[in-house]
Design an enzyme around this catalytic site. Structure first.
Site, PDB file in Angstrom:
ATOM      1  N   ASP A   1     -24.340  68.667-108.071  1.00 30.08           N
ATOM      2  CA  ASP A   1     -24.829  67.128-107.698  1.00 30.08           C
ATOM      3  C   ASP A   1     -23.805  66.121-108.501  1.00 30.08           C
ATOM      4  OD1 ASP A   1     -27.859  65.386-108.452  1.00 30.08           O
ATOM      5  OD2 ASP A   1     -27.239  66.454-110.294  1.00 30.08           O
TER       6      ASP A   1
ATOM      7  N   MET B   1     -31.850  61.748-112.410  1.00 28.04           N
ATOM      8  CA  MET B   1     -31.893  60.111-112.430  1.00 28.04           C
ATOM      9  C   MET B   1     -30.599  60.140-112.009  1.00 28.04           C
ATOM     10  SD  MET B   1     -34.706  59.377-112.699  1.00 28.04           S
ATOM     11  CE  MET B   1     -34.608  57.230-113.016  1.00 28.04           C
ATOM     12  N   ARG B   2     -29.186  60.764-111.728  1.00 28.09           N
ATOM     13  CA  ARG B   2     -28.303  60.756-111.166  1.00 28.09           C
ATOM     14  C   ARG B   2     -27.741  60.040-110.091  1.00 28.09           C
ATOM     15  NH1 ARG B   2     -25.793  65.255-112.708  1.00 28.09           N
ATOM     16  NH2 ARG B   2     -25.135  64.756-114.210  1.00 28.09           N
ATOM     17  N   ALA B   3     -29.267  60.757-108.993  1.00 29.30           N
ATOM     18  CA  ALA B   3     -28.968  59.794-107.808  1.00 29.30           C
ATOM     19  C   ALA B   3     -29.621  58.431-107.961  1.00 29.30           C
ATOM     20  CB  ALA B   3     -30.389  61.024-106.232  1.00 29.30           C
TER      21      ALA B   3
END
Length: 679
Positions: free
Chosen positions: A193, A274-276
């Site tokens: 991720d 929320m990184r995506a």
């Protein structure tokens, strides 16, 4: 310095080139992970990218590449006086798989720090890579703690060295590129991720394209400088386009409509965190700048999803990364502007008339054959438990004929199997071991470079000699002979070697499905504990190594799924083949301790005295101290107890197939440890 292969001369690999170029335009995208088989130009493309990166202006003499316009106020070489900067090419720094922590983050001179109180700091590779490219080949083979340090620095834009009260911080902003071959093992999902984008690469199956690859490579090898000169025009044009896109990037507008499409896409594919969303937004903006536009479009969002989401959807190591493009298109349509529908709630199936080709310019991972859903283990056209074992319709009733492979049952959670004693193997999460990281258990004289100082032991060693050394000030007079290395205890990874009986006596469909489900569960546990795994199978007249020891548990799972059954039961051959595998692995990696898992009903047929021969093979493993577990697959009302006899010959323990659940395994761990100590 050798002439690098031109980036523009690379044939095909559109996704690879696009992922690298987007990071060159916007380093905030967060780097790219390149996954693919060997020989697919992964390393060539990364090294070629360096020649396209704009030059950087640095403070003269600064080891940390500070920008003269805005130097790092915490730079260990600072503070910097105002001076004209000097320009140089952006660096490409390669991190070797076997690098130490000190080589990555830098090292402090502990002796000077203790005796003089100065921060004598030697920069590491993170400092060298600041404002350039940090390339990690085979990133999946790096030790976990190095990957943690690397990705933390990439996320924070700074590297911190904290050691025995001495603290150093410096800027470390770089374009992170990792390459890996999935056959050699996977990265943990939480580490996947941290890479902004991922691309899958494979060798082309088109004959003409393969011919062109070979032709260009041979031409480059014959005359690197001449070959590069022929591509100089294309390289210059691409370099100018990168610079233009960088200049345009701050003016690109990310509207609320496309931002809603980004959020809806991440929610629809159930990615964690929320990184995506943030990475998709930055990638879509970079795509617009790369295309020379000042506004992000739905096509940019689609392309960004294909690059930023596939590796974030994996739930376990047996899931293939990928994205269902039909579902992606539907999500983008539903989240897009609705004013053109004239009140109709049904979205236009193809509003642009472009079908699936409107993404253009390369695009992520090919759609998976099973769509967005990975079938659970044990799912097949007919249910494995339809025909009860022993009935006329049950497969595997004949022990002579080969049966088709059956799907495994759903895997379940297991508890830890450990090897007794204290090892010194590679860092992992299974058995007790002396490691570089863990709780401190003592001190010793350093063997080679000092890496972990034991402060109390060092002071204790130096204290008796202070008067003789003429100590007069507050500082402690420390010599190299006084330094003590901390010894620490943590966990190691082991080699878990599965020996699976695939003979006719195991071929009942329901039983073999359960056997595969149990082995699959243990494989998942091995993945989580950072073990190497191997697979030996035996049936008919011989045994074979279905999978040599590897870090790729998904490769082992794949071999397990396709395992046919039938024939006689050469149990001794399976144990002897396992002995050969372990003998070679002890020579190759003597510090990694093995755990032998034999999955069988204990029957042995074929040849003279097969049961006695299997017993002798078991005692051979016991004589070498190999920890072992026998999974007893015998069923029916009349049981011979042969698997239990085999476990005693091996010096291990036996557990029935029905007991292979989490609660039962807890007791099994204790039995394995106790049996190993008794042996």
């Amino acid at each position: 310095m050798s002439t690098p292969y031109p980036f523009t001369a690379i044939v095909g690999q559109d996704d690879l080139r696009l992922g690298l170029l987007l990071n060159a335009v916007s380093p905030a995208v967060g780097g790219v992970l390149v996954r693919g088989e060997k020989g697919t130009a992964k390393s060539t493309a990364v090294r070629a990218l360096a020649a396209l990166m704009p030059e950087v202006s640095v403070v003269p003499g600064c080891r940390f590449s500070c920008d003269p316009v805005s130097p790092d106020p915490a730079c260990p070489d600072g503070p910097h006086a105002e001076a004209a900067g000097v320009s140089r090419a952006a660096r490409t720094v390669e991190l070797p798989v076997g690098a130490s922590e000190d080589r990555l983050v830098g090292a402090l001179d502990i002796e000077r720090a203790l005796s003089e109180g100065v921060k004598a700091f030697e920069p590491g590779l993170l400092a060298d890579a600041h404002r350039g490219i940090l390339y990690v080949d085979e990133v999946n083979l790096l030790h976990d703690h190095l990957v943690d340090l690397l990705l933390d620095a990439a996320a924070m834009g700074a590297s911190y060295v904290e050691r025995e009260g001495v603290s150093v911080r410096h800027a470390a902003r770089f374009l992170l590129v990792g390459t890996m071959n999935p056959e050699e093992g996977e990265l943990r999902p939480q580490l996947l991720d941290r890479f902004g984008l991922t691309v899958e690469v494979a060798a082309s199956r088109d004959t003409d394209e393969r011919v062109e690859v070979v032709r260009r490579r041979l031409a480059y090898d014959d005359d690197p400088e001449g070959f590069a000169a022929r591509w100089a025009g294309e390289e210059s044009a691409l370099r100018e386009r990168i610079a233009a896109a960088r200049a345009l990037l701050p003016r690109v507008v990310l509207g609320d409509g496309v931002l809603r499409q980004i959020a809806a896409t991440c929610a629809a594919f159930e990615v964690d965190g929320m990184r995506a969303d943030i990475v998709m937004a930055r990638t879509a903006t970079a795509l617009a700048a790369w295309a020379g536009r000042e506004e992000v479009t739905a096509d940019d969002v689609r392309q960004a999803a294909l690059l930023a989401l596939p590796h974030r959807r994996r739930r376990n190591p047996f899931d293939a990364p990928g994205l269902d493009e039909d579902k992606l298109d539907q999500t983008l349509d539903e989240a897009g502007p609705q004013e053109d529908n004239d009140g109709d709630d049904q979205p236009d199936p193809d509003p642009d008339g472009g079908g699936d080709d409107d993404g253009g310019g390369g695009g992520g991972v090919p759609p998976q054959a099973d769509g967005d859903r990975t079938p659970p283990r044990g799912e097949s056209g007919d249910t494995p438990s339809q025909a009860p074992e022993g009935s006329p319709d049950a497969p595997g009733r004949s022990t002579g004929a080969e049966q088709q492979p059956v799907a495994s049952a759903e895997p379940f959670r297991t508890k830890m199997l450990s090897v007794p004693g204290l090892g010194e193997g590679a860092a992992g999460r299974r058995s007790r071991a002396r490691t570089e990281h863990g709780r401190t258990t003592g001190a010793r004289r350093p063997q080679g470079a000092l890496t972990k100082l034991h402060l109390a032991a060092t002071v204790q060693a130096a204290a008796p000699h202070q008067r003789a050394r003429g100590r007069s000030g507050r500082g402690l007079v420390v010599r190299r002979d006084d330094l003590r290395q901390a010894t620490r205890e943590g966990r190691e990874g082991n080699l878990v070697l599965f020996v699976v009986d695939a003979s006719g006596s195991m071929a009942a469909r329901q039983r073999m499905s359960a056997v595969k489900g149990a082995v699959l569960s243990l494989l998942l546990d091995a993945y989580q504990r950072r073990d190497k795994v191997g697979l030996v199978t035996f049936r008919g007249k011989e045994a074979e190594v279905a999978l040599p020891p590897t870090s790729s548990v998904d490769a082992a799972a794949s071999r397990l799924e396709s395992l046919p059954t039938g024939g006689r039961t050469p149990l001794a051959a399976g144990l002897l083949k396992a002995h050969d595998v372990l003998r070679v692995e002890r020579l190759r990696d003597p510090s990694r301790r093995p755990l032998l898992v034999v999955v069988t009903d204990g029957r042995a047929t074929g040849g003279p005295e097969p049961v006695a021969l299997a017993g002798r093979a078991g005692r051979l493993h016991r004589s070498e101290g190999t920890a072992s577990v026998v999974v007893d697959c015998e069923s029916g009302y009349v049981r011979l107890g042969l698997a239990g006899e085999l476990a005693r010959e091996l010096g291990g323990t036996a557990v029935t197939l029905d007991e292979l659940r989490a609660d039962a395994i807890a007791g099994l761990v204790k039995d394995v440890t106790a049996a190993g100590r008794a042996a």
